[in-house]
Write a protein that holds these residues in place. Structure first.
Motif, PDB file in Angstrom:
ATOM      1  N   MET A 185       0.845  -1.191   0.000  1.00  0.00           N
ATOM      2  CA  MET A 185       0.000   0.000   0.000  1.00  0.00           C
ATOM      3  C   MET A 185       0.884   1.245   0.000  1.00  0.00           C
ATOM      4  O   MET A 185       1.916   1.304   0.664  1.00  0.00           O
ATOM      5  N   ALA A 186       0.501   2.243  -0.751  1.00  0.00           N
ATOM      6  CA  ALA A 186       1.296   3.465  -0.849  1.00  0.00           C
ATOM      7  C   ALA A 186       1.395   4.161   0.495  1.00  0.00           C
ATOM      8  O   ALA A 186       0.517   4.063   1.336  1.00  0.00           O
ATOM      9  N   SER A 187       2.524   4.879   0.678  1.00  0.00           N
ATOM     10  CA  SER A 187       2.721   5.629   1.912  1.00  0.00           C
ATOM     11  C   SER A 187       2.396   7.089   1.659  1.00  0.00           C
ATOM     12  O   SER A 187       2.908   7.698   0.718  1.00  0.00           O
ATOM     13  N   PHE A 188       1.534   7.656   2.483  1.00  0.00           N
ATOM     14  CA  PHE A 188       1.103   9.036   2.320  1.00  0.00           C
ATOM     15  C   PHE A 188       1.678   9.898   3.432  1.00  0.00           C
ATOM     16  O   PHE A 188       1.744   9.472   4.581  1.00  0.00           O
ATOM     17  N   PRO A 189       2.126  11.102   3.097  1.00  0.00           N
ATOM     18  CA  PRO A 189       2.658  11.975   4.149  1.00  0.00           C
ATOM     19  C   PRO A 189       1.578  12.347   5.150  1.00  0.00           C
ATOM     20  O   PRO A 189       0.422  12.539   4.783  1.00  0.00           O
ATOM     21  N   THR A 190       1.966  12.425   6.407  1.00  0.00           N
ATOM     22  CA  THR A 190       0.998  12.773   7.440  1.00  0.00           C
ATOM     23  C   THR A 190       1.289  14.125   8.068  1.00  0.00           C
ATOM     24  O   THR A 190       0.584  14.545   8.978  1.00  0.00           O
ATOM     25  N   ASP A 191       2.322  14.804   7.613  1.00  0.00           N
ATOM     26  CA  ASP A 191       2.651  16.116   8.148  1.00  0.00           C
ATOM     27  C   ASP A 191       1.690  17.139   7.554  1.00  0.00           C
ATOM     28  O   ASP A 191       1.760  17.458   6.368  1.00  0.00           O
ATOM     29  N   LEU A 192       0.808  17.639   8.377  1.00  0.00           N
ATOM     30  CA  LEU A 192      -0.193  18.603   7.908  1.00  0.00           C
ATOM     31  C   LEU A 192       0.066  19.990   8.475  1.00  0.00           C
ATOM     32  O   LEU A 192      -0.837  20.825   8.533  1.00  0.00           O
ATOM     33  N   SER A 193       1.307  20.235   8.863  1.00  0.00           N
ATOM     34  CA  SER A 193       1.613  21.518   9.504  1.00  0.00           C
ATOM     35  C   SER A 193       1.345  22.696   8.590  1.00  0.00           C
ATOM     36  O   SER A 193       1.027  23.794   9.050  1.00  0.00           O
ATOM     37  N   ASP A 194       1.473  22.477   7.286  1.00  0.00           N
ATOM     38  CA  ASP A 194       1.241  23.570   6.333  1.00  0.00           C
ATOM     39  C   ASP A 194      -0.129  23.477   5.661  1.00  0.00           C
ATOM     40  O   ASP A 194      -0.445  24.292   4.787  1.00  0.00           O
ATOM     41  N   ALA A 195      -0.909  22.494   6.050  1.00  0.00           N
ATOM     42  CA  ALA A 195      -2.207  22.294   5.393  1.00  0.00           C
ATOM     43  C   ALA A 195      -3.236  23.282   5.937  1.00  0.00           C
ATOM     44  O   ALA A 195      -3.158  23.729   7.075  1.00  0.00           O
ATOM     45  N   VAL A 196      -4.186  23.618   5.097  1.00  0.00           N
ATOM     46  CA  VAL A 196      -5.317  24.430   5.523  1.00  0.00           C
ATOM     47  C   VAL A 196      -6.394  23.469   6.020  1.00  0.00           C
ATOM     48  O   VAL A 196      -6.955  22.684   5.259  1.00  0.00           O
ATOM     49  N   LEU A 197      -6.660  23.511   7.317  1.00  0.00           N
ATOM     50  CA  LEU A 197      -7.613  22.583   7.905  1.00  0.00           C
ATOM     51  C   LEU A 197      -9.032  23.136   7.818  1.00  0.00           C
ATOM     52  O   LEU A 197      -9.257  24.328   8.020  1.00  0.00           O
ATOM     53  N   LEU A 198      -9.963  22.250   7.517  1.00  0.00           N
ATOM     54  CA  LEU A 198     -11.368  22.643   7.534  1.00  0.00           C
ATOM     55  C   LEU A 198     -11.787  22.936   8.969  1.00  0.00           C
ATOM     56  O   LEU A 198     -11.385  22.232   9.899  1.00  0.00           O
ATOM     57  N   THR A 199     -12.600  23.959   9.142  1.00  0.00           N
ATOM     58  CA  THR A 199     -13.087  24.331  10.467  1.00  0.00           C
ATOM     59  C   THR A 199     -14.583  24.052  10.569  1.00  0.00           C
ATOM     60  O   THR A 199     -15.235  23.670   9.587  1.00  0.00           O
ATOM     61  N   SER A 200     -15.120  24.270  11.750  1.00  0.00           N
ATOM     62  CA  SER A 200     -16.554  24.040  11.963  1.00  0.00           C
ATOM     63  C   SER A 200     -17.428  24.925  11.090  1.00  0.00           C
ATOM     64  O   SER A 200     -18.586  24.601  10.809  1.00  0.00           O
ATOM     65  N   SER A 201     -16.882  26.046  10.636  1.00  0.00           N
ATOM     66  CA  SER A 201     -17.655  26.979   9.826  1.00  0.00           C
ATOM     67  C   SER A 201     -17.460  26.779   8.328  1.00  0.00           C
ATOM     68  O   SER A 201     -18.060  27.502   7.526  1.00  0.00           O
ATOM     69  N   SER A 202     -16.637  25.811   7.937  1.00  0.00           N
ATOM     70  CA  SER A 202     -16.426  25.582   6.505  1.00  0.00           C
ATOM     71  C   SER A 202     -17.667  24.966   5.874  1.00  0.00           C
ATOM     72  O   SER A 202     -18.439  24.260   6.525  1.00  0.00           O
ATOM     73  N   GLY A 203     -17.837  25.224   4.591  1.00  0.00           N
ATOM     74  CA  GLY A 203     -19.029  24.760   3.894  1.00  0.00           C
ATOM     75  C   GLY A 203     -19.183  23.252   3.902  1.00  0.00           C
ATOM     76  O   GLY A 203     -20.294  22.735   4.098  1.00  0.00           O
ATOM     77  N   ARG A 204     -18.088  22.524   3.720  1.00  0.00           N
ATOM     78  CA  ARG A 204     -18.167  21.071   3.664  1.00  0.00           C
ATOM     79  C   ARG A 204     -18.562  20.487   5.020  1.00  0.00           C
ATOM     80  O   ARG A 204     -19.340  19.531   5.104  1.00  0.00           O
ATOM     81  N   VAL A 205     -18.006  21.062   6.074  1.00  0.00           N
ATOM     82  CA  VAL A 205     -18.348  20.579   7.412  1.00  0.00           C
ATOM     83  C   VAL A 205     -19.801  20.900   7.739  1.00  0.00           C
ATOM     84  O   VAL A 205     -20.527  20.078   8.298  1.00  0.00           O
ATOM     85  N   LYS A 206     -20.249  22.096   7.380  1.00  0.00           N
ATOM     86  CA  LYS A 206     -21.642  22.467   7.623  1.00  0.00           C
ATOM     87  C   LYS A 206     -22.597  21.532   6.885  1.00  0.00           C
ATOM     88  O   LYS A 206     -23.625  21.102   7.436  1.00  0.00           O
ATOM     89  N   ALA A 207     -22.256  21.210   5.630  1.00  0.00           N
ATOM     90  CA  ALA A 207     -23.109  20.316   4.843  1.00  0.00           C
ATOM     91  C   ALA A 207     -23.172  18.939   5.487  1.00  0.00           C
ATOM     92  O   ALA A 207     -24.239  18.320   5.573  1.00  0.00           O
ATOM     93  N   ALA A 208     -22.028  18.441   5.949  1.00  0.00           N
ATOM     94  CA  ALA A 208     -21.996  17.131   6.591  1.00  0.00           C
ATOM     95  C   ALA A 208     -22.749  17.146   7.920  1.00  0.00           C
ATOM     96  O   ALA A 208     -23.422  16.166   8.270  1.00  0.00           O
ATOM     97  N   ARG A 209     -22.659  18.262   8.646  1.00  0.00           N
ATOM     98  CA  ARG A 209     -23.304  18.344   9.951  1.00  0.00           C
ATOM     99  C   ARG A 209     -24.821  18.254   9.827  1.00  0.00           C
ATOM    100  O   ARG A 209     -25.498  17.798  10.758  1.00  0.00           O
ATOM    101  N   LYS A 210     -25.378  18.660   8.701  1.00  0.00           N
ATOM    102  CA  LYS A 210     -26.822  18.565   8.494  1.00  0.00           C
ATOM    103  C   LYS A 210     -27.294  17.111   8.541  1.00  0.00           C
ATOM    104  O   LYS A 210     -28.465  16.839   8.811  1.00  0.00           O
ATOM    105  N   LEU A 211     -26.377  16.171   8.279  1.00  0.00           N
ATOM    106  CA  LEU A 211     -26.755  14.762   8.252  1.00  0.00           C
ATOM    107  C   LEU A 211     -27.063  14.206   9.640  1.00  0.00           C
ATOM    108  O   LEU A 211     -27.487  13.061   9.774  1.00  0.00           O
TER     109      LEU A 211
END
Length: 276
Positions: free
Chosen positions: A1-27
């Protein structure tokens, strides 16, 4: 299985107010789930099991800690062409619906099918107005363990995609064929037409479970009633036999999920194998 980097220090993390999280929370709301036929499954175990069903998982939200702890799981998700959404702890917790969230929540497609399709195997279960999420989820889990062919949540039974029900199945929701949205008497008649002997679990039933012999071997559809009032007379009368579990001590009855486990394993023993 491929190895994926797990360092997310520079990643933009989704927050509670992000559109994708809000859409999922409706479920979290039943009506919203039903509109799009999607639900939330919290935890790594549920995600692993859901991935076994092609096309079931839509996307995954995960905390930084969970991403670091589950590199192989993340690889499996991404190799399946699915988005792994890094998100803040608060964002994932808002989706989890659990007191101690594991940091991973999957958006999954509904897995239920028409009752005529799921009625397979020597033993099936019909839940009549079972409304407690924990009981329903435990029955599904027990059905999976006992080699049951299907579970029908009939009448006013709880939504199997309720977060508490999903957690109580511990991934078995993705193994056992499920049917919903059918009247209890219709479910009984459908099972009988398909060749099943319907056995109503009833504390006042005329047949002792441990003296039932070949009656349990199948094809059998076990009928379990509501936690509070059991099976109404009209529904119990529609069954082919009413079966009671003997009580040897002072307790008046067993918890519904426990009673279901006793009955399903008795059938498994009677048919000579736990598998179907």
């Amino acid at each position: 299985m491929a190895s994926f980097p797990t360092d997310l220090s520079d990643a933009v993390l989704l927050t509670s107010s992000s559109g994708r999280v809000k859409a999922a929370r409706k479920l979290a709301r039943r009506n919203s789930r039903a509109e799009v036929r999607l639900f939330l499954a919290e935890g790594t175990k549920a995600l692993v099991e859901a991935l076994e069903l092609p096309g079931c998982v839509v996307e995954v939200f995960a905390t930084v800690a969970a991403t670091a702890a589950e590199p192989e799981l993340r690889a499996a998700v991404e190799e399946a062409g699915l988005p792994w959404q890094p998100a803040t702890d608060d964002a994932v917790a808002s989706l989890a619906g659990a007191q101690a969230p594991q940091g991973v929540v999957a958006v999954c497609r509904y897995v239920d099918r028409p009752v005529e399709v799921v009625l397979t195997g020597r033993t099936v279960v019909i839940c009549a107005d079972v409304r407690d999420p924990g009981n329903a989820g435990t029955i599904i889990r027990t059905a999976d363990a006992a080699g049951v062919g299907a579970v029908v949540l009939a009448g006013s039974s709880v939504d199997p995609y309720n977060d508490k029900t999903v957690r109580a199945t511990v991934g078995s929701l993705f193994h056992v064929p499920i049917a919903t949205g059918i009247d209890v008497l219709e479910a009984i008649a459908t099972a009988q037409a398909a060749g099943y002997r319907v056995l109503a679990a009833d504390g006042s039933g005329e047949t002792d479970l441990f003296a039932a012999g070949d009656l349990l071997a199948g094809p059998v559809a076990w009928l379990f009633g509501n936690e509070a009032w059991g099976l109404p007379a009209e529904i119990a009368a529609a069954a082919d036999h009413r079966v009671s579990i003997p009580i040897y001590g002072r307790a008046e009855s067993l918890n519904l999920a426990t009673a279901a486990a006793v009955c399903l394993y008795a059938s498994a023993q009677a048919r000579g194998t736990v598998g179907e």
